[in-house]
Design a protein around this motif. Structure first.
Motif, PDB file in Angstrom:
ATOM      1  N   LYS A  92      27.110  45.413  39.288  1.00  0.00           N
ATOM      2  CA  LYS A  92      27.143  46.308  40.444  1.00  0.00           C
ATOM      3  C   LYS A  92      28.565  46.758  40.778  1.00  0.00           C
ATOM      4  O   LYS A  92      28.761  47.618  41.642  1.00  0.00           O
ATOM      5  CB  LYS A  92      26.526  45.614  41.669  1.00  0.00           C
ATOM      6  CG  LYS A  92      25.015  45.411  41.564  1.00  0.00           C
ATOM      7  CD  LYS A  92      24.473  44.704  42.798  1.00  0.00           C
ATOM      8  CE  LYS A  92      22.954  44.538  42.705  1.00  0.00           C
ATOM      9  NZ  LYS A  92      22.413  43.820  43.890  1.00  0.00           N
ATOM     10  N   ARG A  93      29.556  46.213  40.087  1.00  0.00           N
ATOM     11  CA  ARG A  93      30.952  46.532  40.377  1.00  0.00           C
ATOM     12  C   ARG A  93      31.281  48.020  40.218  1.00  0.00           C
ATOM     13  O   ARG A  93      32.146  48.531  40.945  1.00  0.00           O
ATOM     14  CB  ARG A  93      31.867  45.689  39.475  1.00  0.00           C
ATOM     15  CG  ARG A  93      31.890  44.206  39.876  1.00  0.00           C
ATOM     16  CD  ARG A  93      32.549  43.360  38.791  1.00  0.00           C
ATOM     17  NE  ARG A  93      33.925  43.740  38.548  1.00  0.00           N
ATOM     18  CZ  ARG A  93      34.967  43.322  39.236  1.00  0.00           C
ATOM     19  NH1 ARG A  93      34.782  42.468  40.234  1.00  0.00           N
ATOM     20  NH2 ARG A  93      36.177  43.704  38.934  1.00  0.00           N
ATOM     21  N   LYS A  95      30.048  50.472  41.421  1.00  0.00           N
ATOM     22  CA  LYS A  95      29.821  51.205  42.668  1.00  0.00           C
ATOM     23  C   LYS A  95      30.933  50.946  43.692  1.00  0.00           C
ATOM     24  O   LYS A  95      30.951  51.564  44.754  1.00  0.00           O
ATOM     25  CB  LYS A  95      28.460  50.818  43.259  1.00  0.00           C
ATOM     26  CG  LYS A  95      27.297  51.182  42.330  1.00  0.00           C
ATOM     27  CD  LYS A  95      25.955  50.816  42.937  1.00  0.00           C
ATOM     28  CE  LYS A  95      24.814  51.186  41.982  1.00  0.00           C
ATOM     29  NZ  LYS A  95      23.494  50.852  42.553  1.00  0.00           N
ATOM     30  N   ASP A  96      31.845  50.042  43.350  1.00  0.00           N
ATOM     31  CA  ASP A  96      32.940  49.695  44.255  1.00  0.00           C
ATOM     32  C   ASP A  96      34.065  50.720  44.128  1.00  0.00           C
ATOM     33  O   ASP A  96      34.472  51.073  43.004  1.00  0.00           O
ATOM     34  CB  ASP A  96      33.460  48.301  43.901  1.00  0.00           C
ATOM     35  CG  ASP A  96      34.610  47.884  44.788  1.00  0.00           C
ATOM     36  OD1 ASP A  96      34.362  47.533  45.944  1.00  0.00           O
ATOM     37  OD2 ASP A  96      35.770  47.946  44.314  1.00  0.00           O
ATOM     38  N   ILE A 100      35.966  52.177  40.713  1.00  0.00           N
ATOM     39  CA  ILE A 100      35.920  53.592  40.353  1.00  0.00           C
ATOM     40  C   ILE A 100      37.328  54.136  40.145  1.00  0.00           C
ATOM     41  O   ILE A 100      37.602  54.857  39.169  1.00  0.00           O
ATOM     42  CB  ILE A 100      35.179  54.399  41.436  1.00  0.00           C
ATOM     43  CG1 ILE A 100      33.700  53.968  41.484  1.00  0.00           C
ATOM     44  CG2 ILE A 100      35.279  55.900  41.185  1.00  0.00           C
ATOM     45  CD1 ILE A 100      32.934  54.519  42.677  1.00  0.00           C
ATOM     46  N   ALA A 332      24.848  51.619  35.609  1.00  0.00           N
ATOM     47  CA  ALA A 332      25.835  52.148  36.552  1.00  0.00           C
ATOM     48  C   ALA A 332      27.208  52.279  35.892  1.00  0.00           C
ATOM     49  O   ALA A 332      27.941  53.244  36.148  1.00  0.00           O
ATOM     50  CB  ALA A 332      25.923  51.248  37.781  1.00  0.00           C
ATOM     51  N   HIS A 333      27.548  51.336  35.040  1.00  0.00           N
ATOM     52  CA  HIS A 333      28.817  51.373  34.315  1.00  0.00           C
ATOM     53  C   HIS A 333      28.878  52.582  33.388  1.00  0.00           C
ATOM     54  O   HIS A 333      29.857  53.339  33.385  1.00  0.00           O
ATOM     55  CB  HIS A 333      28.966  50.073  33.525  1.00  0.00           C
ATOM     56  CG  HIS A 333      30.211  49.973  32.710  1.00  0.00           C
ATOM     57  ND1 HIS A 333      31.437  49.712  33.263  1.00  0.00           N
ATOM     58  CD2 HIS A 333      30.414  50.100  31.377  1.00  0.00           C
ATOM     59  CE1 HIS A 333      32.353  49.655  32.304  1.00  0.00           C
ATOM     60  NE2 HIS A 333      31.755  49.899  31.154  1.00  0.00           N
ATOM     61  N   ARG A 335      27.063  55.332  33.499  1.00  0.00           N
ATOM     62  CA  ARG A 335      27.031  56.574  34.282  1.00  0.00           C
ATOM     63  C   ARG A 335      28.417  56.905  34.840  1.00  0.00           C
ATOM     64  O   ARG A 335      28.856  58.054  34.825  1.00  0.00           O
ATOM     65  CB  ARG A 335      26.012  56.451  35.412  1.00  0.00           C
ATOM     66  CG  ARG A 335      24.564  56.603  34.962  1.00  0.00           C
ATOM     67  CD  ARG A 335      23.612  56.611  36.150  1.00  0.00           C
ATOM     68  NE  ARG A 335      22.322  57.166  35.778  1.00  0.00           N
ATOM     69  CZ  ARG A 335      21.182  56.477  35.687  1.00  0.00           C
ATOM     70  NH1 ARG A 335      21.197  55.167  35.956  1.00  0.00           N
ATOM     71  NH2 ARG A 335      20.073  57.073  35.341  1.00  0.00           N
ATOM     72  N   LEU A 336      29.097  55.890  35.335  1.00  0.00           N
ATOM     73  CA  LEU A 336      30.431  56.120  35.893  1.00  0.00           C
ATOM     74  C   LEU A 336      31.380  56.639  34.819  1.00  0.00           C
ATOM     75  O   LEU A 336      32.126  57.604  35.046  1.00  0.00           O
ATOM     76  CB  LEU A 336      30.974  54.831  36.504  1.00  0.00           C
ATOM     77  CG  LEU A 336      32.411  54.902  37.018  1.00  0.00           C
ATOM     78  CD1 LEU A 336      32.535  55.892  38.174  1.00  0.00           C
ATOM     79  CD2 LEU A 336      32.897  53.511  37.436  1.00  0.00           C
TER      80      LEU A 336
END
Length: 384
Positions: A92-93, A95-96, A100, A332-333, A335-336
């Protein structure tokens, strides 16, 4: 925005005709489920199509490459959810805001390095360092660890030496990191695994190995190949950069479309404890079926003109990160990284020229599919 056709979909004929393609892997006839709706339904039905199959969820299976069950992917609910909770805080990192910012700085640095050179090979000199260094942020380990990971190549099993040799090397590395985490626990991924509790007890060493094994075996080459394919597409479609420059938010939909089309992982396996039949293809008890993500992502009943890359495609219910309880922890990783890459390319790059390229082709008896690049040499022009 509609662009030129994407790489050929090798599953279209079978998907339209029957929805299944029988393909032999390691002497086992495995029915590949091809249609979007059926792939989703199969992914959710873990009682019939189980992931409780150590070493056999990847296709081809990996008995010769590793000794441990990959966690949490090779388990079924409810154990899957309990295992997943152990490592979710790390995944979840992305999203921090601080995380980012680090990824933004990393991609800016790498693009500046690219622009300072006459040419650059993207796969090993850009995408591999990008994902390796970003992975150190995700796992909260010293960034110099990326140097070791870069040395493993694009894939920890399938790049360079044979998989058995590389698998043993990976396990030795993970053992050493877990030993350090036990002796001097910190805030990193390996320390967390060495201290983690599961059902009132400490994780076993094999369980900890299983988490780390999946992180390296499943979380590197997919991002590397997607990044390389995105850069090749931008090189061939200069109008895409102009489109993205008009509104940085366009990178959100564009990145999802790139994930849909540039799908490095063709499929994943499930085991049928009771056996059965998939559209006329028999499955023996304990036999496997394949959830073909790549075919589902081109299903014409779901995606209008699926062979076209539309950077503004929405909705876009692609299955690039799987579906159901086993949806990819690293989504999430990934996607970022791709979203930031598109933003920085639009801001810093005027154009990209491909000097030479070698496509990586997955070759099986029933199909051949382009999954990325083995080599992509480009020349990059910065914005004036």
């Amino acid at each position: 925005m509609t662009e030129k056709p994407a790489p050929r979909d090798p599953f279209r004929e079978a998907r339209v005709a029957s929805g299944v393609l029988g393909c032999e892997f390691q002497g086992e006839l495995v029915p590949m489920i091809l249609r979007h709706a059926e792939v989703r339904a199969t992914a959710k039905d873990w009682q019939t199509y189980s992931s409780d199959a150590p070493l056999r969820v990847p296709i081809p299976s990996e008995e010769e490459m590793r000794t441990v069950r990959q966690l949490p992917i090779e388990t079924d609910p409810p154990l899957h959810g309990e295992y997943r909770e152990i490592v979710e805080p790390f995944f979840k990192r992305p999203k921090d805001p601080e995380f980012i910012a680090r990824v933004e700085a990393l991609i800016t640095e790498l693009l500046e390095g690219m622009l300072s050179r006459d040419s650059i090979e993207i796969v090993r000199d850009f995408a591999l360092p990008l994902q390796s260094r970003a992975l150190t942020y995700l796992l909260n380990v010293p960034e110099q660890e990326a140097d070791t990971w870069i040395g493993w190549g694009v894939h920890v099993f399938k790049d360079g030496n044979d998989g058995e040799v590389k698998g043993a090397e990976l396990e030795r590395y993970i053992h050493a990191q877990l030993d350090r985490g036990e002796a001097q626990p910190g805030e990193d991924f390996f320390s967390a695994l060495s201290q983690a509790q599961f059902q009132g007890r400490r994780l076993t060493r094999d369980e900890a190995l299983g988490f780390a094994n999946l992180t390296f075996a499943g979380g590197r080459d997919t991002v590397i190949h997607t990044v390389s394919s995105v850069i090749a597409y931008i090189a061939e479609h200069s109008e895409a950069l102009a489109y993205l420059r008009e509104d940085p938010k366009r990178g959100i939909h564009a990145s999802e479309e790139f994930f849909r089309v540039f799908m490095p992982l063709t499929h994943i396996g499930r085991v049928c404890p009771a056996g059965g039949e998939i559209h006329g293809v028999p499955v023996q008890p304990g036999g496997r079926v394949s959830l073909c993500w790549a075919s589902a992502n081109h299903d014409e009943s779901v995606f209008d003109a699926p062979q076209e890359i539309r950077l503004d495609r929405k909705p876009n219910p692609h299955l690039a990160f799987g579906f159901g309880t086993h949806i990819c922890l690293g989504a999430a990783h990934a996607r970022l990284i791709v979203r930031v890459l598109l933003e920085k390319l639009a801001a810093m790059v005027e154009g990209i020229e491909v000097i030479s390229a070698t496509k990586h082709i997955e070759r099986e008896a029933a199909y051949q599919r382009w999954t990325g690049y083995g080599e992509l040499l480009v020349r990059v022009k910065g914005k004036a």
